[in-house]
Design a protein around this motif. Structure first.
Motif, PDB file in Angstrom:
ATOM      1  N   UNK A  55      18.092 -42.144  32.411  1.00 20.11           N
ATOM      2  CA  UNK A  55      17.786 -41.418  31.749  1.00 20.11           C
ATOM      3  C   UNK A  55      15.939 -40.908  31.947  1.00 20.11           C
ATOM      4  N   UNK A  56      14.867 -41.600  33.770  1.00 20.95           N
ATOM      5  CA  UNK A  56      14.165 -41.736  33.898  1.00 20.95           C
ATOM      6  C   UNK A  56      14.174 -40.384  35.391  1.00 20.95           C
TER       7      UNK A  56
ATOM      8  N   UNK B 136       6.729 -43.679  24.468  1.00 17.17           N
ATOM      9  CA  UNK B 136       7.890 -44.659  24.682  1.00 17.17           C
ATOM     10  C   UNK B 136       8.788 -42.668  25.293  1.00 17.17           C
ATOM     11  N   UNK B 137       8.597 -41.688  25.063  1.00 22.18           N
ATOM     12  CA  UNK B 137      10.006 -40.866  25.355  1.00 22.18           C
ATOM     13  C   UNK B 137      10.340 -39.554  25.576  1.00 22.18           C
TER      14      UNK B 137
ATOM     15  N   UNK C  67       8.706 -32.540  26.479  1.00 20.50           N
ATOM     16  CA  UNK C  67       7.526 -33.185  25.442  1.00 20.50           C
ATOM     17  C   UNK C  67       7.373 -34.221  24.966  1.00 20.50           C
ATOM     18  N   UNK C  68       6.362 -34.759  24.817  1.00 23.06           N
ATOM     19  CA  UNK C  68       6.402 -36.257  24.327  1.00 23.06           C
ATOM     20  C   UNK C  68       6.292 -35.541  23.159  1.00 23.06           C
ATOM     21  N   UNK C  69       7.173 -37.005  22.552  1.00 27.91           N
ATOM     22  CA  UNK C  69       7.735 -37.155  21.112  1.00 27.91           C
ATOM     23  C   UNK C  69       7.703 -38.220  19.980  1.00 27.91           C
TER      24      UNK C  69
ATOM     25  N   UNK D  96      15.288 -37.317  19.650  1.00 26.90           N
ATOM     26  CA  UNK D  96      15.022 -37.116  19.988  1.00 26.90           C
ATOM     27  C   UNK D  96      14.788 -37.028  21.546  1.00 26.90           C
ATOM     28  N   UNK D  97      14.509 -38.195  21.117  1.00 28.31           N
ATOM     29  CA  UNK D  97      13.855 -38.645  22.794  1.00 28.31           C
ATOM     30  C   UNK D  97      15.342 -39.823  23.551  1.00 28.31           C
ATOM     31  N   UNK D  98      17.164 -39.633  22.065  1.00 32.78           N
ATOM     32  CA  UNK D  98      18.156 -40.229  23.637  1.00 32.78           C
ATOM     33  C   UNK D  98      18.481 -39.386  23.867  1.00 32.78           C
TER      34      UNK D  98
END
Length: 336
Positions: free
Chosen positions: A143-144, A199-200, A206-208, A213-215
């Protein structure tokens, strides 16, 4: 909806059993999920039932695994979770590490062929309540990114540590190495809520503020580059010693279909008597006194224990969306 611990446990267990998960695994998993709700950690609570049930239906976990143990030298062992839910394996590994530490001063237990293991702090807390220092590391599906990268390589790779403090609650430090636990995005997505920026990231980097979208995208490492390097340390320790998959080899927990994750965990339990029978306790007492003199501080883990006590007395508010999701799943699965 306000539920007691027993009601949360029974609901979670029924949801897991309906998907075909064996009685022992369902019961022990439900215990940890209900405990997470008591502690105010809903991202690792009943919201996970539907996820685990989906994995069961799609062959991503073994429904009734038979754990295997391979001792190594004097103070170490390898536990094979055999593709089952992680909770029974981690409970067993924790008890085994305490037993090894009681005999040898140290107990190191690695777990492989494992799955999502919930609140890392619960396992080290148990060891600390038995009088031992305990550290737990685990890798998770990627995830990172690595420092300078744009591709998910490491998981949020949680770590936890607990330190016994005599007859009172232990100090428990529990954190993922992303800015927040990924499960918080799951909760926000289920409840139709946005997430704070920072957070994600989206799959395009891109920041969200959209949890969905983060998942699908990337988690922001805790503390930037330092968080990514800490995740690397966890990855190397866990995979190197357990032989589990690297994070990037495991399909996301948030996908119903995919491979069996076969990630790993590593628990190290230590007898605190190395410097003498009472030195550790004396030093901890001095630290707690120093912290108490600074009114703005709070020993780690205390908010969780306070929340737990309140939940045991008054029950816990569980999202109606989550309760309905489990009940619907039970009805659909039992009727098939």
């Amino acid at each position: 909806m306000n539920l007691t611990y027993s009601q949360m446990h029974d609901l979670a267990e029924a949801g897991l059993r309906a998907s075909g998960i064996g009685s022992k695994a369902a019961n022990e998993t439900a215990q940890f999920l209900a405990l997470a709700e008591l502690d105010g950690l809903s991202s690792h609570g009943l919201a996970r039932v539907a996820q685990y049930a989906a994995h069961a239906k799609n062959g991503r976990i073994e429904l009734d695994p038979k754990m295997k143990v391979r001792p190594f030298k004097t103070a170490a062992a390898l536990v094979d979770a055999c593709d089952g839910l992680a909770f029974p394996a981690l409970r067993f590994a924790t008890d085994l590490s305490v037993n090894l530490a009681s005999k040898n001063g140290l107990g190191l237990v690695a777990v492989n062929n494992s799955h999502h293991f919930g609140v890392a702090g619960h396992y080290v807390e148990a060891a600390a309540r038995a009088g031992y220092i305990s550290l737990l590391f685990g890798n998770t599906p990627a995830a990172m990114p690595m420092v300078g990268g744009t591709r998910a390589i490491f998981g949020t790779n949680p770590l936890a540590a607990a330190f016994p403090i005599g007859s009172v609650d232990p100090l428990v430090i529990d954190m993922s190495l992303s800015a927040v636990a990924r499960g918080k995005l799951l909760i926000s997505a289920k409840n139709g809520q946005s997430i704070p920026e920072g957070w994600a990231l989206t799959a395009q980097g891109k920041p969200t503020t959209d949890p969905q979208e983060g998942l699908k995208g990337l988690m922001v490492p805790l503390g930037g580059d330092k968080g990514a390097l800490l995740a690397l340390i966890v990855e190397l320790l866990v995979v190197g010693l357990s032989g589990s998959r690297f994070s990037y080899e495991a399909d996301s927990f948030f996908d119903a279909k995919g491979n069996r994750p076969r990630i790993g965990q590593l628990i190290l339990t230590i007898d605190p008597g190395l410097s003498g029978p009472s030195i550790f306790a004396s030093r901890m007492s001095d630290l707690l006194q120093t912290l108490a003199e600074d009114s703005g501080t709070r020993p780690p883990g205390q908010r969780r224990f306070k929340q737990r006590a309140m939940g045991l007395e008054n029950g816990v508010t569980v999202s109606d969306v989550v309760v309905e999701e489990i009940q619907t799943g039970i009805r659909q699965l039992w009727t098939k």
